[in-house]
Design an enzyme around this catalytic site. Structure first.
Site, PDB file in Angstrom:
ATOM      1  CG  ASP A   1      37.666  38.228  44.113  1.00  0.00           C
ATOM      2  OD1 ASP A   1      37.326  37.615  42.879  1.00  0.00           O
ATOM      3  OD2 ASP A   1      37.424  39.336  44.530  1.00  0.00           O
TER       4      ASP A   1
ATOM      5  CG  PHE B   1      29.382  37.187  45.948  1.00  0.00           C
ATOM      6  CD1 PHE B   1      30.362  37.897  46.375  1.00  0.00           C
ATOM      7  CD2 PHE B   1      28.182  36.738  46.992  1.00  0.00           C
ATOM      8  CE1 PHE B   1      30.562  37.817  47.834  1.00  0.00           C
ATOM      9  CE2 PHE B   1      28.447  36.874  48.417  1.00  0.00           C
ATOM     10  CZ  PHE B   1      29.769  37.466  48.827  1.00  0.00           C
TER      11      PHE B   1
ATOM     12  CD  GLU C   1      41.980  33.169  51.666  1.00  0.00           C
ATOM     13  OE1 GLU C   1      41.374  32.850  52.646  1.00  0.00           O
ATOM     14  OE2 GLU C   1      42.118  34.472  51.753  1.00  0.00           O
ATOM     15  CG  ASP C   2      37.556  32.275  51.710  1.00  0.00           C
ATOM     16  OD1 ASP C   2      38.545  32.966  51.320  1.00  0.00           O
ATOM     17  OD2 ASP C   2      36.735  32.908  52.410  1.00  0.00           O
TER      18      ASP C   2
ATOM     19  CE  LYS D   1      34.787  34.947  42.688  1.00  0.00           C
ATOM     20  NZ  LYS D   1      33.976  36.098  43.639  1.00  0.00           N
TER      21      LYS D   1
HETATM   22  P1  5GP Z   1      41.408  38.940  47.350  1.00  0.00           P
HETATM   23  O1  5GP Z   1      42.180  39.743  48.132  1.00  0.00           O
HETATM   24  O2  5GP Z   1      41.612  37.584  46.745  1.00  0.00           O
HETATM   25  O3  5GP Z   1      40.305  39.843  46.267  1.00  0.00           O
HETATM   26  O4  5GP Z   1      39.888  38.643  48.259  1.00  0.00           O
HETATM   27  C1  5GP Z   1      39.825  37.402  48.615  1.00  0.00           C
HETATM   28  C2  5GP Z   1      38.739  37.543  49.839  1.00  0.00           C
HETATM   29  O5  5GP Z   1      37.605  38.070  49.227  1.00  0.00           O
HETATM   30  C3  5GP Z   1      38.259  36.164  50.107  1.00  0.00           C
HETATM   31  O6  5GP Z   1      39.116  35.581  51.400  1.00  0.00           O
HETATM   32  C4  5GP Z   1      36.851  36.200  50.660  1.00  0.00           C
HETATM   33  O7  5GP Z   1      36.640  36.619  51.915  1.00  0.00           O
HETATM   34  C5  5GP Z   1      36.410  37.528  49.646  1.00  0.00           C
HETATM   35  N1  5GP Z   1      35.668  36.722  48.374  1.00  0.00           N
HETATM   36  C6  5GP Z   1      36.097  37.016  47.281  1.00  0.00           C
HETATM   37  N2  5GP Z   1      35.316  36.405  46.300  1.00  0.00           N
HETATM   38  C7  5GP Z   1      34.199  35.893  47.229  1.00  0.00           C
HETATM   39  C8  5GP Z   1      32.917  35.250  46.884  1.00  0.00           C
HETATM   40  O8  5GP Z   1      32.600  35.110  45.669  1.00  0.00           O
HETATM   41  N3  5GP Z   1      32.279  35.149  47.834  1.00  0.00           N
HETATM   42  C9  5GP Z   1      32.440  35.215  49.112  1.00  0.00           C
HETATM   43  N4  5GP Z   1      31.675  34.974  49.915  1.00  0.00           N
HETATM   44  N5  5GP Z   1      33.808  35.874  49.518  1.00  0.00           N
HETATM   45  C10 5GP Z   1      34.530  36.275  48.486  1.00  0.00           C
END
Ligand code: 5GP
Length: 179
Positions: free
Chosen positions: A106, A155, A102-103, A134
């Site tokens: 969050d 971000f 995963e990238d 994070k």
């Molecule tokens: P979660 O479901 O964990 O809240 O969201 C994860 C997804 O939100 C990541 O795969 C990514 O696509 C997006 N995301 C969350 N934080 C960031 C950030 O700081 N930058 C970017 N570009 N995408 C983010």
């Protein structure tokens, strides 16, 4: 410090490519150790993880395979996070050692949903490798076994991560600038 603009929003350099390369190699080293003698299936999560997945795999010296999946978009109930589905899983993961690539984790809702759905296919094991974590934003407990960077609530773009579709090609990581 270098400032760039994407769709009228300013971003400043934050993590240089050399540091990313070093941390990706460190994570690959951990996976090489932990999966010796196994043949894990890396499951890259599109779109954001494509660059990390490629660089991570380049640094693995164990037998391994790769495939990519996507999470469908939210359909109106962002708050519940319950309507997203894993799409594009074409091979059987039953009995496989799966590493989800995963990238960024969050809130953790995406990974929680992904793990729920993948587990239903009876893999032998599932672990997560995320480029970024994070911790301050986590809403649900998600066990991220491998992470390259732990960052504060901000971000970021670059190295596969986008701002409204742009910025994925940047080789370094940039932070959104204070307005
Ligand atoms: P979660 O479901 O964990 O809240 O969201 C994860 C997804 O939100 C990541 O795969 C990514 O696509 C997006 N995301 C969350 N934080 C960031 C950030 O700081 N930058 C970017 N570009 N995408 C983010």
């Amino acid at each position: 410090m270098q400032t760039i603009e994407l769709l009228g929003k300013k971003f400043v350099t934050s993590i240089p490519r050399e540091e990313i390369e070093r941390e990706v190699k460190r994570v690959a080293g951990e996976i090489n150790n932990d999966y010796k003698g196994k043949r894990p299936l890396l499951l890259g999560v599109l779109n954001g993880a494509f660059m990390f997945a490629a660089d991570l795999m380049r640094n693995l010296d164990i037998e391994c395979e790769i495939s990519f999946v996507k999470m469908s978009s939210y359909q109106g109930t962002i708050t519940t996070g319950a309507v997203r589905e894993v799409i594009g899983l074409n091979e059987s993961i039953e009995g496989r050692d799966v590493i989800v690539i995963e990238d960024i984790v969050d809130t953790g809702l995406t990974m929680q949903r992904m793990l729920e759905q993948l587990s239903a296919h009876n893999p032998s094991s599932i672990n997560i490798a995320s480029l970024f974590l994070k911790p301050a934003r986590l809403k649900v407990p998600v066990d991220v076994k491998y992470s390259a960077f732990t960052i504060s609530d901000r971000f970021i773009v670059g190295y596969g991560l986008d701002y409204d579709g742009l910025g994925r090609n940047l080789p370094d990581i940039y932070d959104a600038a204070e307005e």
